[in-house]
Design a protein around this motif. Sequence first.
Motif, PDB file in Angstrom:
ATOM      1  N   THR A   1       8.168   2.376  13.528  1.00  0.00           N
ATOM      2  CA  THR A   1       7.484   0.886  13.625  1.00  0.00           C
ATOM      3  C   THR A   1       8.041  -0.285  13.924  1.00  0.00           C
ATOM      4  O   THR A   1       7.228  -1.316  14.403  1.00  0.00           O
ATOM      5  CB  THR A   1       6.787   0.868  12.083  1.00  0.00           C
ATOM      6  OG1 THR A   1       7.622   1.239  11.283  1.00  0.00           O
ATOM      7  CG2 THR A   1       5.563   1.852  12.212  1.00  0.00           C
TER       8      THR A   1
ATOM      9  N   GLN B   1       7.280  -0.646  17.635  1.00  0.00           N
ATOM     10  CA  GLN B   1       5.630  -1.013  17.656  1.00  0.00           C
ATOM     11  C   GLN B   1       5.586  -2.748  17.229  1.00  0.00           C
ATOM     12  O   GLN B   1       4.859  -3.277  17.687  1.00  0.00           O
ATOM     13  CB  GLN B   1       4.663  -0.120  16.989  1.00  0.00           C
ATOM     14  CG  GLN B   1       3.329  -0.674  17.327  1.00  0.00           C
ATOM     15  CD  GLN B   1       3.106  -0.274  18.839  1.00  0.00           C
ATOM     16  OE1 GLN B   1       3.323   0.947  19.325  1.00  0.00           O
ATOM     17  NE2 GLN B   1       2.193  -0.881  19.435  1.00  0.00           N
TER      18      GLN B   1
ATOM     19  N   TYR C   1       9.841   6.205  11.337  1.00  0.00           N
ATOM     20  CA  TYR C   1       8.445   5.921  11.952  1.00  0.00           C
ATOM     21  C   TYR C   1       8.546   4.998  13.241  1.00  0.00           C
ATOM     22  O   TYR C   1       7.371   5.028  13.924  1.00  0.00           O
ATOM     23  CB  TYR C   1       7.685   5.144  10.893  1.00  0.00           C
ATOM     24  CG  TYR C   1       7.321   5.795   9.496  1.00  0.00           C
ATOM     25  CD1 TYR C   1       7.605   7.102   9.218  1.00  0.00           C
ATOM     26  CD2 TYR C   1       6.916   5.027   8.348  1.00  0.00           C
ATOM     27  CE1 TYR C   1       7.314   7.564   8.035  1.00  0.00           C
ATOM     28  CE2 TYR C   1       6.965   5.254   7.189  1.00  0.00           C
ATOM     29  CZ  TYR C   1       7.120   6.749   7.045  1.00  0.00           C
ATOM     30  OH  TYR C   1       6.754   7.218   5.567  1.00  0.00           O
TER      31      TYR C   1
ATOM     32  N   PHE D   1       2.270   4.273  14.199  1.00  0.00           N
ATOM     33  CA  PHE D   1       1.698   3.553  13.005  1.00  0.00           C
ATOM     34  C   PHE D   1       2.602   3.910  11.550  1.00  0.00           C
ATOM     35  O   PHE D   1       3.215   4.739  11.569  1.00  0.00           O
ATOM     36  CB  PHE D   1       0.429   3.988  12.582  1.00  0.00           C
ATOM     37  CG  PHE D   1      -0.662   3.420  13.924  1.00  0.00           C
ATOM     38  CD1 PHE D   1      -1.046   2.068  13.746  1.00  0.00           C
ATOM     39  CD2 PHE D   1      -1.077   4.232  15.146  1.00  0.00           C
ATOM     40  CE1 PHE D   1      -1.616   1.422  15.030  1.00  0.00           C
ATOM     41  CE2 PHE D   1      -1.764   3.532  15.936  1.00  0.00           C
ATOM     42  CZ  PHE D   1      -2.093   2.152  16.084  1.00  0.00           C
ATOM     43  N   TYR D   2       1.861   3.187  10.616  1.00  0.00           N
ATOM     44  CA  TYR D   2       2.572   3.816   9.192  1.00  0.00           C
ATOM     45  C   TYR D   2       1.870   4.717   8.697  1.00  0.00           C
ATOM     46  O   TYR D   2       0.547   4.402   8.417  1.00  0.00           O
ATOM     47  CB  TYR D   2       2.382   2.395   8.233  1.00  0.00           C
ATOM     48  CG  TYR D   2       3.587   1.238   8.645  1.00  0.00           C
ATOM     49  CD1 TYR D   2       4.804   1.092   8.111  1.00  0.00           C
ATOM     50  CD2 TYR D   2       3.156   0.399   9.827  1.00  0.00           C
ATOM     51  CE1 TYR D   2       5.807   0.257   8.624  1.00  0.00           C
ATOM     52  CE2 TYR D   2       4.011  -0.727   9.843  1.00  0.00           C
ATOM     53  CZ  TYR D   2       5.348  -0.586   9.701  1.00  0.00           C
ATOM     54  OH  TYR D   2       6.057  -1.876  10.177  1.00  0.00           O
ATOM     55  N   PRO D   3       2.437   5.807   8.389  1.00  0.00           N
ATOM     56  CA  PRO D   3       1.492   7.117   8.084  1.00  0.00           C
ATOM     57  C   PRO D   3       0.654   6.887   6.713  1.00  0.00           C
ATOM     58  O   PRO D   3      -0.257   7.562   6.505  1.00  0.00           O
ATOM     59  CB  PRO D   3       2.530   8.278   8.095  1.00  0.00           C
ATOM     60  CG  PRO D   3       3.754   7.577   8.146  1.00  0.00           C
ATOM     61  CD  PRO D   3       3.715   6.305   8.759  1.00  0.00           C
ATOM     62  N   TYR D   4       1.299   6.159   5.904  1.00  0.00           N
ATOM     63  CA  TYR D   4       0.842   6.042   4.440  1.00  0.00           C
ATOM     64  C   TYR D   4      -0.448   5.144   4.395  1.00  0.00           C
ATOM     65  O   TYR D   4      -1.049   4.707   3.406  1.00  0.00           O
ATOM     66  CB  TYR D   4       1.821   5.839   3.405  1.00  0.00           C
ATOM     67  CG  TYR D   4       2.825   4.648   3.928  1.00  0.00           C
ATOM     68  CD1 TYR D   4       2.405   3.168   3.618  1.00  0.00           C
ATOM     69  CD2 TYR D   4       3.865   4.581   4.458  1.00  0.00           C
ATOM     70  CE1 TYR D   4       2.981   2.056   3.857  1.00  0.00           C
ATOM     71  CE2 TYR D   4       4.725   3.475   4.786  1.00  0.00           C
ATOM     72  CZ  TYR D   4       4.053   2.337   4.483  1.00  0.00           C
ATOM     73  OH  TYR D   4       4.815   1.212   4.504  1.00  0.00           O
ATOM     74  N   LEU D   5      -0.538   4.299   5.647  1.00  0.00           N
ATOM     75  CA  LEU D   5      -1.475   3.188   5.624  1.00  0.00           C
ATOM     76  C   LEU D   5      -2.807   3.968   6.243  1.00  0.00           C
ATOM     77  O   LEU D   5      -2.518   4.779   6.867  1.00  0.00           O
ATOM     78  CB  LEU D   5      -1.050   1.954   6.241  1.00  0.00           C
ATOM     79  CG  LEU D   5       0.009   1.198   5.769  1.00  0.00           C
ATOM     80  CD1 LEU D   5      -0.049  -0.053   6.649  1.00  0.00           C
ATOM     81  CD2 LEU D   5      -0.454   0.470   4.436  1.00  0.00           C
TER      82      LEU D   5
ATOM     83  N   SER E   1       0.723  -1.289   0.140  1.00  0.00           N
ATOM     84  CA  SER E   1      -0.023  -0.032   0.026  1.00  0.00           C
ATOM     85  C   SER E   1       0.837   1.334  -0.028  1.00  0.00           C
ATOM     86  O   SER E   1       0.393   2.460   0.320  1.00  0.00           O
ATOM     87  CB  SER E   1      -0.945  -0.087   1.126  1.00  0.00           C
ATOM     88  OG  SER E   1      -1.742  -1.086   1.121  1.00  0.00           O
ATOM     89  N   TYR E   2       2.004   1.003  -0.509  1.00  0.00           N
ATOM     90  CA  TYR E   2       2.985   2.130  -0.215  1.00  0.00           C
ATOM     91  C   TYR E   2       3.411   2.633  -1.709  1.00  0.00           C
ATOM     92  O   TYR E   2       3.955   1.794  -2.238  1.00  0.00           O
ATOM     93  CB  TYR E   2       4.344   1.621   0.488  1.00  0.00           C
ATOM     94  CG  TYR E   2       5.300   2.726   0.994  1.00  0.00           C
ATOM     95  CD1 TYR E   2       5.018   4.127   1.115  1.00  0.00           C
ATOM     96  CD2 TYR E   2       6.725   2.398   0.727  1.00  0.00           C
ATOM     97  CE1 TYR E   2       5.994   5.091   1.544  1.00  0.00           C
ATOM     98  CE2 TYR E   2       7.535   3.530   0.950  1.00  0.00           C
ATOM     99  CZ  TYR E   2       7.207   4.603   1.265  1.00  0.00           C
ATOM    100  OH  TYR E   2       8.189   5.474   1.584  1.00  0.00           O
TER     101      TYR E   2
END
Lengths: 267, 296
Positions: free
Chosen positions: A98, A101, A96, B85-89, A14-15
């Motif tokens: 992530t 997380q 990020y 979180f993933y900002p682009y999702l 989705s990137y």
Amino acid sequence: MLHLLQIDLKKLTSYRTFWVVCGLYFFTLGTTTASGMEFLKWLVSMGASFGAEINITRIPFYHFPDVWQNITFVSGFFKAILSFMVVISITNEFSYRTVRQNVIDGLSRSQFLISKVLTNVLLSAMSTIMVFVIALITGMIYSPSIIMGDVLTDLEFFLAYFLEVFAFLSFALLLGILIQRSGLTIVILVLSRLIEAIIMANIDDYVPWMIPYLPMESISNLVPMPFPRYVFQEIQDYVSISSVLIAGAWTFVFNYLAYLKLKKSDI
Amino acid sequence: MKAVLQIENLTKNFGRLCAVNKMNLKVEAGQVFGMLGPNGSGKTTTLGMLMSVINPSSGSFKWFGEEATHETRKKIGAVLEHPIFYPYLTGQKNLELTAMIKGATKDQIAEVLQLVELTDRRNDKYKTYSLGMKQRLAIASALLNDPLVLILDEPTNGLDPMGIAEIRELIKKIASDGRTIILASHLLDEVQKVCTHFAVLKKGNMVYSGPVEDVNNGSETVEVNAEGDISEVLSAFDGVSAVNRENGFYEVKLKDGIKSKDLNKFLFEQGVTASHLVTKKRSLEKQFLEILAESK
């Protein structure tokens, strides 16, 4: 294993940057390797205006089995673009935060790394398959006659090419984990071959035997340059076992160092 | 009661700085445990170690009585510092990813989105969310896979009063399901309102740990006023340990076991009618400041 790959692909698919970079990579890789003949024709037309006459059909660039080594060699240059995607993917996880997380949510650090390594395997395999298909099609178009024996000769170049891409992506992943910033990582990645060339020039007079053991050199030794054969020079037209072993060892070292770094640091 | 979390001598040094010093702590099932401490007192570092993102320098901890592995972490929902979180999702895709990692089902995603009231915005990218929505999404993500323990680190940081109230209600709602919650905060009011137990950290040392109810035990302080000067009358009462005049009232500190009604009765017997008599609840804030001052 498959589950870990799915996790990493979920992040990437989705990137938009991923699609753009991979799209550009596969597009340029495909068009460049497939248009060698057109390039030669253009070269001839340039030469014709100077009165030189070259019969390009006599250069067996796309003939079986030459085509395997020729195309895997040229394709090797494009791995840098793919490695930028790997750098972006891993440094994003740090910027990020992530990765933190992901671990909090229940991935172990090694699972996190494996998910990235599996994506590298997938990207390397896709590159190999694509290059194989292009080489097969162009070979069938341009070879004057298709002899099964010739087609099946020298296929080990694809294994070498796969290792070449995977080793380089592993190196990119390691740099990304060590540096954690995308811009700096990409600069160092691009310069690494150059830095190594400087080292090579300096140690050439003292310890020349060491040169094949240097990481970038060992990766580029996997598929040796084939073109001098067309001006009647001797070339290495096979994959040497030692280069596979050396590059394979480096690949292991890259991924193992990445594991150690990830394991030891506070994320 | 079963210990959900047991910490023994947990220590973390960053170079010469000791962020957490030999911490011992036990959290039992069903507790809403508050970790109080000024900024930089080691709360997040402690939680980071408990979630295995920070490697302890020494000491150990056990979740549910076993050594911590990534499998035990799947039973704990945690948000440390700020939402990540993933900002682009989109919110939905971010939660799908967390669900994949935790091994939660897809149905749960809709459930937690409903709980934090983000269902309408689930298909918008995370980077378009307001801070309050990000915090709520983080709580939703922590609630995936039905965690036995929920760890929240400053969950109301940067929120407006309405957002704070919403999150507080959410925490109470979650706690009422019998889940154990560990809440790190520097907002005392927050801890007092939702927690059953609390610990106080100061420069990496745990200086206090106990139930929140205990805060209200001990000696009582009563605010009294009446016509005329009653300080002598007040001092004459056996149960009084100190009398101060403050803000136009008499602040009377009573001895242990003496209640405000005893004072009222005494005053009445002395012929003094109080025009104002209030038992002052000892606030956690006061207690907290006392603890910090004592531990110097």
